[in-house]
Motif scaffolding. Structure first.
Motif, PDB file in Angstrom:
ATOM      1  N   PHE A  26       0.841  -1.195   0.000  1.00 58.11           N
ATOM      2  CA  PHE A  26       0.000   0.000   0.000  1.00 58.11           C
ATOM      3  C   PHE A  26       0.881   1.251   0.000  1.00 58.11           C
ATOM      4  CE2 PHE A  26      -2.138   3.448   2.260  1.00 58.11           C
ATOM      5  CZ  PHE A  26      -3.315   3.559   1.519  1.00 58.11           C
ATOM      6  N   TYR A  27       2.018   1.188   0.702  1.00 57.72           N
ATOM      7  CA  TYR A  27       2.953   2.306   0.745  1.00 57.72           C
ATOM      8  C   TYR A  27       4.045   2.180  -0.316  1.00 57.72           C
ATOM      9  CZ  TYR A  27       0.642   4.344   4.686  1.00 57.72           C
ATOM     10  OH  TYR A  27      -0.300   4.952   5.480  1.00 57.72           O
ATOM     11  N   GLU A  28       3.686   1.542  -1.433  1.00 62.12           N
ATOM     12  CA  GLU A  28       4.484   1.495  -2.651  1.00 62.12           C
ATOM     13  C   GLU A  28       5.822   0.768  -2.516  1.00 62.12           C
ATOM     14  OE1 GLU A  28       4.583   5.475  -4.232  1.00 62.12           O
ATOM     15  OE2 GLU A  28       2.396   5.622  -4.174  1.00 62.12           O
ATOM     16  N   GLN A  29       5.860  -0.218  -1.630  1.00 63.39           N
ATOM     17  CA  GLN A  29       7.024  -1.095  -1.544  1.00 63.39           C
ATOM     18  C   GLN A  29       6.706  -2.339  -2.370  1.00 63.39           C
ATOM     19  OE1 GLN A  29       9.899  -0.076   0.236  1.00 63.39           O
ATOM     20  NE2 GLN A  29       8.629   1.767   0.115  1.00 63.39           N
ATOM     21  N   ARG A  30       7.718  -2.928  -2.942  1.00 64.23           N
ATOM     22  CA  ARG A  30       7.473  -4.123  -3.754  1.00 64.23           C
ATOM     23  C   ARG A  30       7.088  -5.289  -2.839  1.00 64.23           C
ATOM     24  NH1 ARG A  30      11.558  -7.721  -3.599  1.00 64.23           N
ATOM     25  NH2 ARG A  30      13.578  -6.998  -2.899  1.00 64.23           N
ATOM     26  N   ALA A  31       6.288  -6.183  -3.379  1.00 68.97           N
ATOM     27  CA  ALA A  31       5.897  -7.383  -2.634  1.00 68.97           C
ATOM     28  C   ALA A  31       7.151  -8.165  -2.261  1.00 68.97           C
ATOM     29  CB  ALA A  31       4.959  -8.246  -3.476  1.00 68.97           C
ATOM     30  N   ASP A  32       7.228  -8.577  -1.021  1.00 73.47           N
ATOM     31  CA  ASP A  32       8.367  -9.358  -0.538  1.00 73.47           C
ATOM     32  C   ASP A  32       7.906 -10.122   0.694  1.00 73.47           C
ATOM     33  OD1 ASP A  32      10.767 -10.392   0.421  1.00 73.47           O
ATOM     34  OD2 ASP A  32      11.921  -8.598  -0.141  1.00 73.47           O
ATOM     35  N   ALA A  33       7.275 -11.257   0.445  1.00 73.31           N
ATOM     36  CA  ALA A  33       6.690 -12.049   1.532  1.00 73.31           C
ATOM     37  C   ALA A  33       7.736 -12.469   2.564  1.00 73.31           C
ATOM     38  CB  ALA A  33       5.973 -13.268   0.959  1.00 73.31           C
ATOM     39  N   ALA A  34       8.928 -12.840   2.102  1.00 73.98           N
ATOM     40  CA  ALA A  34       9.974 -13.288   3.032  1.00 73.98           C
ATOM     41  C   ALA A  34      10.433 -12.137   3.930  1.00 73.98           C
ATOM     42  CB  ALA A  34      11.157 -13.871   2.259  1.00 73.98           C
ATOM     43  N   ARG A  35      10.602 -10.978   3.330  1.00 73.33           N
ATOM     44  CA  ARG A  35      11.035  -9.814   4.115  1.00 73.33           C
ATOM     45  C   ARG A  35       9.956  -9.423   5.141  1.00 73.33           C
ATOM     46  NH1 ARG A  35      13.655  -4.344   1.566  1.00 73.33           N
ATOM     47  NH2 ARG A  35      14.312  -3.448   3.534  1.00 73.33           N
ATOM     48  N   ALA A  36       8.705  -9.411   4.712  1.00 75.86           N
ATOM     49  CA  ALA A  36       7.606  -9.072   5.617  1.00 75.86           C
ATOM     50  C   ALA A  36       7.543 -10.073   6.759  1.00 75.86           C
ATOM     51  CB  ALA A  36       6.286  -9.054   4.850  1.00 75.86           C
ATOM     52  N   ARG A  37       7.622 -11.333   6.441  1.00 76.52           N
ATOM     53  CA  ARG A  37       7.563 -12.377   7.465  1.00 76.52           C
ATOM     54  C   ARG A  37       8.732 -12.245   8.443  1.00 76.52           C
ATOM     55  NH1 ARG A  37       4.768 -17.005   8.002  1.00 76.52           N
ATOM     56  NH2 ARG A  37       5.692 -18.634   9.289  1.00 76.52           N
ATOM     57  N   GLY A  38       9.926 -12.018   7.902  1.00 75.69           N
ATOM     58  CA  GLY A  38      11.108 -11.885   8.761  1.00 75.69           C
ATOM     59  C   GLY A  38      10.997 -10.711   9.717  1.00 75.69           C
ATOM     60  N   PHE A  39      10.487  -9.591   9.214  1.00 74.43           N
ATOM     61  CA  PHE A  39      10.358  -8.398  10.062  1.00 74.43           C
ATOM     62  C   PHE A  39       9.356  -8.638  11.188  1.00 74.43           C
ATOM     63  CE2 PHE A  39       8.674  -4.274  11.287  1.00 74.43           C
ATOM     64  CZ  PHE A  39       9.843  -3.544  11.482  1.00 74.43           C
ATOM     65  N   ILE A  40       8.191  -9.172  10.839  1.00 74.34           N
ATOM     66  CA  ILE A  40       7.169  -9.423  11.858  1.00 74.34           C
ATOM     67  C   ILE A  40       7.628 -10.508  12.832  1.00 74.34           C
ATOM     68  CG2 ILE A  40       4.821 -10.291  12.241  1.00 74.34           C
ATOM     69  CD1 ILE A  40       4.958  -7.345  11.419  1.00 74.34           C
ATOM     70  N   ALA A  41       8.271 -11.538  12.327  1.00 76.78           N
ATOM     71  CA  ALA A  41       8.785 -12.600  13.212  1.00 76.78           C
ATOM     72  C   ALA A  41       9.771 -12.033  14.219  1.00 76.78           C
ATOM     73  CB  ALA A  41       9.444 -13.707  12.383  1.00 76.78           C
ATOM     74  N   ALA A  42      10.639 -11.144  13.763  1.00 80.90           N
ATOM     75  CA  ALA A  42      11.620 -10.529  14.667  1.00 80.90           C
ATOM     76  C   ALA A  42      10.946  -9.674  15.737  1.00 80.90           C
ATOM     77  CB  ALA A  42      12.618  -9.699  13.867  1.00 80.90           C
ATOM     78  N   ARG A  43       9.902  -8.931  15.340  1.00 80.47           N
ATOM     79  CA  ARG A  43       9.183  -8.094  16.326  1.00 80.47           C
ATOM     80  C   ARG A  43       8.496  -8.968  17.374  1.00 80.47           C
ATOM     81  NH1 ARG A  43      11.796  -5.997  13.507  1.00 80.47           N
ATOM     82  NH2 ARG A  43      13.008  -6.206  15.415  1.00 80.47           N
ATOM     83  N   LEU A  44       7.854 -10.037  16.909  1.00 82.87           N
ATOM     84  CA  LEU A  44       7.168 -10.933  17.840  1.00 82.87           C
ATOM     85  C   LEU A  44       8.153 -11.635  18.770  1.00 82.87           C
ATOM     86  CD1 LEU A  44       4.547 -12.472  15.393  1.00 82.87           C
ATOM     87  CD2 LEU A  44       4.061 -10.930  17.314  1.00 82.87           C
ATOM     88  N   GLU A  45       9.269 -12.074  18.213  1.00 86.16           N
ATOM     89  CA  GLU A  45      10.271 -12.786  19.012  1.00 86.16           C
ATOM     90  C   GLU A  45      10.921 -11.868  20.041  1.00 86.16           C
ATOM     91  OE1 GLU A  45      12.323 -15.837  20.554  1.00 86.16           O
ATOM     92  OE2 GLU A  45      10.830 -16.040  18.973  1.00 86.16           O
ATOM     93  N   ALA A  46      11.297 -10.667  19.624  1.00 93.30           N
ATOM     94  CA  ALA A  46      11.977  -9.734  20.530  1.00 93.30           C
ATOM     95  C   ALA A  46      10.994  -9.007  21.450  1.00 93.30           C
ATOM     96  CB  ALA A  46      12.764  -8.703  19.708  1.00 93.30           C
ATOM     97  N   ALA A  47       9.734  -9.028  21.110  1.00 92.90           N
ATOM     98  CA  ALA A  47       8.693  -8.306  21.870  1.00 92.90           C
ATOM     99  C   ALA A  47       9.068  -6.831  22.026  1.00 92.90           C
ATOM    100  CB  ALA A  47       8.439  -8.971  23.212  1.00 92.90           C
ATOM    101  N   ASP A  48       9.630  -6.245  20.951  1.00 89.24           N
ATOM    102  CA  ASP A  48      10.037  -4.839  20.998  1.00 89.24           C
ATOM    103  C   ASP A  48       8.985  -3.917  20.401  1.00 89.24           C
ATOM    104  OD1 ASP A  48      10.453  -5.575  18.355  1.00 89.24           O
ATOM    105  OD2 ASP A  48      12.587  -5.075  18.337  1.00 89.24           O
ATOM    106  N   SER A  49       7.854  -4.488  20.022  1.00 91.55           N
ATOM    107  CA  SER A  49       6.697  -3.713  19.605  1.00 91.55           C
ATOM    108  C   SER A  49       5.462  -4.416  20.157  1.00 91.55           C
ATOM    109  CB  SER A  49       6.604  -3.591  18.075  1.00 91.55           C
ATOM    110  OG  SER A  49       6.232  -4.816  17.485  1.00 91.55           O
TER     111      SER A  49
END
Length: 152
Positions: A26-49
């Protein structure tokens, strides 16, 4: 129809990752399922958000992601509502309102001095929702960003 909002945890990764990838697009970034998954996984794991997951009748419908910050002037905790997304087929059903209310409730529960967000100037639909829900547009301060090339 029942909307449930709850704090996401690592088992919610499969529900969150595709929505986060759609949010980035939506914010004009290219589709990248692996990158999206990695970012969210890191946030959930670190509990920094704090990621709030919206469900309609048990099905993923949207999310909000809050990052902690601090206000030096107000000398207290400030939550940055960095990401708010409602799946296309779930829009106009109250999910955005429910997520915003849950974000405010989280801020109140944690003793924060406020919440802050920003959106594109052209995102009139979101801006109208924010104003409707009591958010105030900042008319006093300018926002500046310095892009670093290594993470485009």
């Amino acid at each position: 129809m029942s909307i449930e909002i709850r704090r996401a945890s690592p088992p919610d990764l499969d529900a969150l990752a595709p929505m986060f990838d759609a949010y980035r697009q939506f914010y004009e970034q290219r589709a990248d399922a692996a990158r999206a998954r990695g970012f969210i996984a890191a946030r959930l794991e670190a509990a920094d958000s704090v990621i709030l997951l919206a469900l309609i009748d048990g099905r993923p419908a949207g999310f909000a992601q809050l990052f902690p910050s601090f206000s030096s002037v107000r000398t207290g905790l400030l939550w940055i509502l960095n990401d708010l997304y409602v799946a296309g087929d779930c829009r106009q059903r109250g999910v955005g309102r429910a997520l915003l209310s849950a974000c405010v409730a989280h801020g109140e529960q944690t003793g924060a001095v406020g919440l802050q967000l920003e959106t594109q100037r052209t995102n009139n639909v979101a801006q109208a929702l924010y104003v409707e829900q009591g958010w105030e547009m900042d008319e006093e301060f300018c926002s500046f960003h310095y892009p670093l090339e290594n993470h485009r």
